[in-house]
Enzyme design. Structure first.
Site, PDB file in Angstrom:
ATOM      1  N   SER A 190       0.881  -1.165   0.000  1.00 33.11           N
ATOM      2  CA  SER A 190       0.000   0.000   0.000  1.00 33.11           C
ATOM      3  C   SER A 190       0.918   1.214   0.000  1.00 33.11           C
ATOM      4  O   SER A 190       1.808   1.327   0.846  1.00 33.11           O
ATOM      5  CB  SER A 190      -0.897  -0.007   1.234  1.00 33.11           C
ATOM      6  OG  SER A 190      -1.852   1.031   1.130  1.00 33.11           O
ATOM      7  N   GLU A 191       0.712   2.139  -0.956  1.00 37.81           N
ATOM      8  CA  GLU A 191       1.745   3.150  -1.205  1.00 37.81           C
ATOM      9  C   GLU A 191       1.873   4.192  -0.095  1.00 37.81           C
ATOM     10  O   GLU A 191       2.791   4.994  -0.112  1.00 37.81           O
ATOM     11  CB  GLU A 191       1.572   3.798  -2.577  1.00 37.81           C
ATOM     12  CG  GLU A 191       0.302   4.565  -2.806  1.00 37.81           C
ATOM     13  CD  GLU A 191      -0.796   3.721  -3.443  1.00 37.81           C
ATOM     14  OE1 GLU A 191      -0.780   2.483  -3.283  1.00 37.81           O
ATOM     15  OE2 GLU A 191      -1.685   4.313  -4.085  1.00 37.81           O
ATOM     16  N   ASN A 192       0.952   4.172   0.877  1.00 35.23           N
ATOM     17  CA  ASN A 192       1.145   5.060   2.031  1.00 35.23           C
ATOM     18  C   ASN A 192       2.115   4.455   3.053  1.00 35.23           C
ATOM     19  O   ASN A 192       2.377   5.071   4.078  1.00 35.23           O
ATOM     20  CB  ASN A 192      -0.195   5.385   2.692  1.00 35.23           C
ATOM     21  CG  ASN A 192      -0.902   4.158   3.205  1.00 35.23           C
ATOM     22  OD1 ASN A 192      -0.966   3.141   2.527  1.00 35.23           O
ATOM     23  ND2 ASN A 192      -1.432   4.239   4.410  1.00 35.23           N
TER      24      ASN A 192
END
Lengths: 220, 233
Positions: A46-48
């Protein structure tokens, strides 16, 4: 009738291989996580800032400090890891993420993708989509074959503002699996159950290549 | 070494009108709640705010939009905010949309002393307009500049009096880079501890980057999308 969104997700799950690091976009791509084959270890990115994203929490385990890129509360699996956004996009740019699955409004026959902006409508922003499509090693687009007006989303050239150029490798739609050829064109790989080649031809505006018998997808 | 200030109002007391402010957080996760509330109380105007998102209508940066304190917003995604949309369409608010990875790295480079870098994100799209394009190994890249701020504001889980910071789970997001990109960096923490209480092996942001630190209060930690598992699925 072609596949519904769950059917599309199930077909994409067949692309997974044990040990892959995978980034799933918002919408249909998120559903792919529900169909990871038994016995396979897939690390969801998840890119966060998560590797090893797990399912939604039970009510008692909700943690406001733990969300995914869609801002939903999630969990992390044993063996997961947290990091910051700069590192997250570093691993994306460096090609460490094996597979990216995302939605699209339009895909062109040379692999361009448009999925962030409709002129005249409120622009909410591209988020991480431009970074993901510019760098991912393998990009699968999950989308309906036509828009709500019945118009093809597989085009000779995109009409909407682009998110990235020459990046889409494969499309899984409600009607078919198609590969985008390096020299341009959509190569028909599989038909959705009950869908004819003729229907796919009628709903694909970009150049469609059909070679021999086209098998039907096997979806459980 | 005196970095500890009494509270958020003291920490942001010298933020002037027209300042450029960077704020950590992703959505509402890990945002500097106390600093935002203090900026609203102080009423500084014409701020340029750099943050991945713009909050929601009545929380996060949405609070500063309601009071019309923001002149320009630099973000990657501003989806969940009706007041934002109204001000944008009426021309009251200027917006610069930046790909998320480019935004993160522009901020990170400021903290690393590197003025510019090349990234493939946005090549061939409208955001490439006016940017230098260069090929490396047969792939096309855009040149992007480091992004600095007059004031950087972050929220950490724990911090010590020397400004060393430790974050929790996905609150690290943009905050660790933002903490290093401010001329003045302000950290608010859930737990302010004495030097030595944090394991040096576990520090995410070293104190050298942090100029002011305070113990935050009344964290709401609002959840934007509360999603729950049904029957184990």
């Amino acid at each position: 009738m072609g596949l519904d969104k769950y059917g599309i997700a199930k077909r994409i799950a067949q692309e997974l291989q044990d040990g892959m690091y995978v980034n799933l976009g918002i919408g249909i791509p998120t559903l792919v996580a529900n169909y990871i084959p038994e016995g396979m270890t897939i690390m969801l990115q998840s890119e966060n800032g998560i590797l090893g994203m797990g399912p939604y929490p039970v009510e008692s385990a909700i943690d406001p400090d733990l969300i995914n890129a869609g801002k939903e509360t999630v969990t992390v699996i044993p063996g997961g890891a947290f990091f910051d956004s700069a590192e997250s996009f570093g691993m994306i740019r460096a090609g460490k993420v094996d597979l990216t699955v995302l939605g699209a409004m339009e895909v062109s026959e040379n692999g361009d993708i448009a999925n962030w902006k409709i002129p005249g409508k409120m622009v909410k922003g591209m988020g991480g989509a431009m970074d993901l499509v510019a760098s991912a090693k393998n990009i699968i687009v999950a989308m309906m074959h036509t828009n709500p007006k019945g118009e093809s989303k597989l085009l000779p050239a995109c009409t909407l503002p682009l998110t990235g150029v020459k990046c889409v490798k494969r499309i899984v739609s409600d009607l078919a699996v198609l590969d985008v050829l390096p020299e341009g064109g959509f190569k028909l790989i599989e038909r959705a159950p009950g869908i004819t080649v003729e229907e796919i031809r009628n709903k694909t505006l970009g150049k469609l290549m059909i070679e021999g018998e086209i098998p039907e997808m096997s979806i459980n | 070494m005196q970095k500890v200030v009494a509270n958020a109002d003291a920490a942001i007391a010298d933020v002037p009108d027209n300042a450029t402010i960077m704020l950590g957080g992703f959505g509402l996760c890990g945002i500097p709640e106390n600093c935002i509330a203090a900026l609203a109380r102080k009423g500084v105007k014409d701020l340029t705010c750099i943050s991945n998102n713009a909050g929601v209508d009545n929380f996060g940066l949405g609070l500063l939009l309601q009071t019309r304190q923001i002149k320009k917003m630099m973000a990657s995604y501003v989806g969940e905010n009706a007041e934002f949309e109204r001000q944008l369409l009426s021309g009251e608010l200027e917006v610069d949309l930046i790909p998320q990875g480019t935004l993160a790295t522009r901020i990170q480079m400021a903290g690393m002393g590197i003025p510019a870098f090349y990234t493939p994100a946005g090549y061939g799209t409208e955001i490439a307009n006016g940017k230098e394009v260069r090929a490396f190994n047969n792939k096309m890249y855009l040149m992007e500049y480091a992004l600095h701020a007059d004031f950087a504001m972050v929220k950490a889980w724990k911090g010590d009096r020397y400004g060393n910071l430790v974050f929790r789970k996905t609150t690290r997001n943009f905050s660790t880079s933002i903490a290093k990109a401010g001329t003045i960096t302000i950290a608010e923490v859930e737990h302010l501890v004495e030097p030595g209480e944090l394991d040096p092996d576990h520090i995410h942001v070293a104190g050298i980057y942090v100029h002011r630190i305070f113990q935050g209060t009344n964290y709401e930690k609002r959840i934007e999308k509360r999603t729950v598992r049904m029957n184990g699925k």
